[in-house]
Design a protein around this motif. Sequence first.
Motif, PDB file in Angstrom:
ATOM      1  N   LEU A  34      -7.642  11.283   6.096  1.00 55.47           N
ATOM      2  CA  LEU A  34      -6.867  10.914   4.916  1.00 55.47           C
ATOM      3  C   LEU A  34      -7.761  10.539   3.737  1.00 55.47           C
ATOM      4  O   LEU A  34      -7.308  10.521   2.598  1.00 55.47           O
ATOM      5  CB  LEU A  34      -5.917   9.761   5.265  1.00 55.47           C
ATOM      6  CG  LEU A  34      -4.651   9.605   4.437  1.00 55.47           C
ATOM      7  CD1 LEU A  34      -3.866  10.903   4.356  1.00 55.47           C
ATOM      8  CD2 LEU A  34      -3.777   8.499   5.015  1.00 55.47           C
ATOM      9  N   GLY A  35      -9.035  10.263   4.016  1.00 49.47           N
ATOM     10  CA  GLY A  35      -9.970   9.955   2.934  1.00 49.47           C
ATOM     11  C   GLY A  35      -9.988   8.482   2.539  1.00 49.47           C
ATOM     12  O   GLY A  35      -9.571   7.605   3.302  1.00 49.47           O
ATOM     13  N   VAL A  42      -0.391   3.985   1.361  1.00 47.73           N
ATOM     14  CA  VAL A  42      -0.284   4.945   2.454  1.00 47.73           C
ATOM     15  C   VAL A  42       1.069   4.765   3.121  1.00 47.73           C
ATOM     16  O   VAL A  42       1.502   3.637   3.397  1.00 47.73           O
ATOM     17  CB  VAL A  42      -1.411   4.743   3.487  1.00 47.73           C
ATOM     18  CG1 VAL A  42      -1.253   5.726   4.658  1.00 47.73           C
ATOM     19  CG2 VAL A  42      -2.775   4.903   2.832  1.00 47.73           C
ATOM     20  N   VAL A  43       1.739   5.873   3.393  1.00 46.18           N
ATOM     21  CA  VAL A  43       3.002   5.851   4.125  1.00 46.18           C
ATOM     22  C   VAL A  43       2.754   6.492   5.480  1.00 46.18           C
ATOM     23  O   VAL A  43       2.342   7.653   5.555  1.00 46.18           O
ATOM     24  CB  VAL A  43       4.111   6.613   3.374  1.00 46.18           C
ATOM     25  CG1 VAL A  43       5.383   6.673   4.218  1.00 46.18           C
ATOM     26  CG2 VAL A  43       4.391   5.955   2.025  1.00 46.18           C
ATOM     27  N   ILE A 110       0.215  10.329   2.802  1.00 39.43           N
ATOM     28  CA  ILE A 110       1.134  10.349   3.940  1.00 39.43           C
ATOM     29  C   ILE A 110       0.349  10.644   5.205  1.00 39.43           C
ATOM     30  O   ILE A 110      -0.554  11.491   5.214  1.00 39.43           O
ATOM     31  CB  ILE A 110       2.219  11.435   3.767  1.00 39.43           C
ATOM     32  CG1 ILE A 110       2.932  11.294   2.412  1.00 39.43           C
ATOM     33  CG2 ILE A 110       3.207  11.396   4.929  1.00 39.43           C
ATOM     34  CD1 ILE A 110       3.823  10.094   2.281  1.00 39.43           C
ATOM     35  N   ILE A 111       0.694   9.953   6.273  1.00 39.77           N
ATOM     36  CA  ILE A 111       0.078  10.225   7.566  1.00 39.77           C
ATOM     37  C   ILE A 111       1.136  10.046   8.642  1.00 39.77           C
ATOM     38  O   ILE A 111       2.027   9.202   8.501  1.00 39.77           O
ATOM     39  CB  ILE A 111      -1.127   9.288   7.811  1.00 39.77           C
ATOM     40  CG1 ILE A 111      -1.968   9.758   8.994  1.00 39.77           C
ATOM     41  CG2 ILE A 111      -0.686   7.841   7.988  1.00 39.77           C
ATOM     42  CD1 ILE A 111      -3.321   9.054   9.103  1.00 39.77           C
ATOM     43  N   GLY A 112       1.067  10.854   9.686  1.00 39.09           N
ATOM     44  CA  GLY A 112       2.038  10.640  10.743  1.00 39.09           C
ATOM     45  C   GLY A 112       2.090  11.735  11.785  1.00 39.09           C
ATOM     46  O   GLY A 112       1.646  12.856  11.562  1.00 39.09           O
ATOM     47  N   ARG A 135      -1.651  13.787  -0.767  1.00 42.10           N
ATOM     48  CA  ARG A 135      -1.953  14.588   0.412  1.00 42.10           C
ATOM     49  C   ARG A 135      -1.316  13.958   1.639  1.00 42.10           C
ATOM     50  O   ARG A 135      -0.986  12.770   1.647  1.00 42.10           O
ATOM     51  CB  ARG A 135      -3.462  14.764   0.620  1.00 42.10           C
ATOM     52  CG  ARG A 135      -4.253  13.479   0.777  1.00 42.10           C
ATOM     53  CD  ARG A 135      -5.758  13.761   0.823  1.00 42.10           C
ATOM     54  NE  ARG A 135      -6.530  12.521   0.861  1.00 42.10           N
ATOM     55  CZ  ARG A 135      -6.923  11.850  -0.219  1.00 42.10           C
ATOM     56  NH1 ARG A 135      -6.593  12.292  -1.427  1.00 42.10           N
ATOM     57  NH2 ARG A 135      -7.627  10.739  -0.101  1.00 42.10           N
ATOM     58  N   ALA A 136      -1.179  14.792   2.671  1.00 46.02           N
ATOM     59  CA  ALA A 136      -0.554  14.345   3.917  1.00 46.02           C
ATOM     60  C   ALA A 136      -1.381  14.846   5.086  1.00 46.02           C
ATOM     61  O   ALA A 136      -1.782  16.016   5.122  1.00 46.02           O
ATOM     62  CB  ALA A 136       0.874  14.864   4.010  1.00 46.02           C
ATOM     63  N   VAL A 137      -1.624  13.965   6.039  1.00 50.47           N
ATOM     64  CA  VAL A 137      -2.273  14.345   7.289  1.00 50.47           C
ATOM     65  C   VAL A 137      -1.225  14.172   8.374  1.00 50.47           C
ATOM     66  O   VAL A 137      -0.761  13.054   8.630  1.00 50.47           O
ATOM     67  CB  VAL A 137      -3.510  13.475   7.571  1.00 50.47           C
ATOM     68  CG1 VAL A 137      -4.066  13.775   8.970  1.00 50.47           C
ATOM     69  CG2 VAL A 137      -4.581  13.722   6.518  1.00 50.47           C
ATOM     70  N   ILE A 138      -0.835  15.279   8.981  1.00 55.92           N
ATOM     71  CA  ILE A 138       0.299  15.254   9.906  1.00 55.92           C
ATOM     72  C   ILE A 138      -0.061  15.916  11.230  1.00 55.92           C
ATOM     73  O   ILE A 138      -0.829  16.876  11.280  1.00 55.92           O
ATOM     74  CB  ILE A 138       1.528  15.965   9.303  1.00 55.92           C
ATOM     75  CG1 ILE A 138       1.157  17.392   8.898  1.00 55.92           C
ATOM     76  CG2 ILE A 138       2.071  15.170   8.122  1.00 55.92           C
ATOM     77  CD1 ILE A 138       2.338  18.238   8.488  1.00 55.92           C
ATOM     78  N   MET A 139       0.484  15.375  12.311  1.00 51.58           N
ATOM     79  CA  MET A 139       0.344  15.993  13.614  1.00 51.58           C
ATOM     80  C   MET A 139       1.652  16.679  13.962  1.00 51.58           C
ATOM     81  O   MET A 139       2.727  16.082  13.850  1.00 51.58           O
ATOM     82  CB  MET A 139      -0.003  14.965  14.689  1.00 51.58           C
ATOM     83  CG  MET A 139      -0.275  15.595  16.061  1.00 51.58           C
ATOM     84  SD  MET A 139      -0.552  14.363  17.335  1.00 51.58           S
ATOM     85  CE  MET A 139      -2.050  13.596  16.728  1.00 51.58           C
TER      86      MET A 139
END
Length: 272
Positions: A34-35, A42-43, A110-112, A135-139
């Motif tokens: 996410l940096g 952050v959400v 966003i992360i999740g 930006r979003a980091v998603i799994m």
Amino acid sequence: MSRSGTRPGPRSKPKLGQNFLIDPHASLAIADALGDLSQRTVVEIGPGAGAITELLLPRAQRLIAIELDRVLAQRLTEQHASTPSFEVISADVLSVNLHDLRADGPPLLIIGNLPYYITSDILLHLFRFHADVDRAVIMVQREVADRVAAHPGTRDYGVLSATAQLYARVERILTLPPEAFMPPPDVHSSVLRLTMQPQFAALGVEPDAFLGFVKKAFAQKRKTLASNLRAAGLASDIAQQALEAAGIPAMARAEELDLATMARLWKQLESR
């Protein structure tokens, strides 16, 4: 549903199909992707038992966790009650207005770990608020990641690929095996980073109308583009003329066209 968290104990029996991420190296890689969070809100979607939450708390200026499971939401609230920069929203993420969460600050990060059965819905929700998201980091399930990141001309390229790439630059971060979770799911999971970079202005298209056209073009993926356009109500001669003017072979399928070519065809149709 793939969720982040520590190994669940007797009182945290997974519900709603939850699979808790228990690989600490994976949790760290996801948070790192996410940096710099030091000046950002952050959400986190679906924090579960909070393995990634623990990594984000000291890094983020503000952290908002959206957790559907009320028991897990309450547990996170109690665990971090003394942290004023942390907030838990017990809700379905699809009902949350991301613009309101941003307030007057810079775009959200966003992360999740996205529930597999509504991954597409959540992605569309993020794209709807693209102006409020950096930006979003998603799994996601690996097969879904393959579709999101697919290139034109490949079997996996479809309406989800085109939509995602209209809104964002898509990068693969890592893929995790089932044993990285407890209980192990039946699928591998992949982590993607989506950096919002809407292409509509560069392509010269109107977002809603163009996306509607893209959905029609991919309506029956194995049929030709001309067939799908006719099925959508377009006269055969008009479809053929537009294809020719856009330099597209008569027997081309939508999956073969990049976004620039698709936009060229849409503009030809709009002018007729």
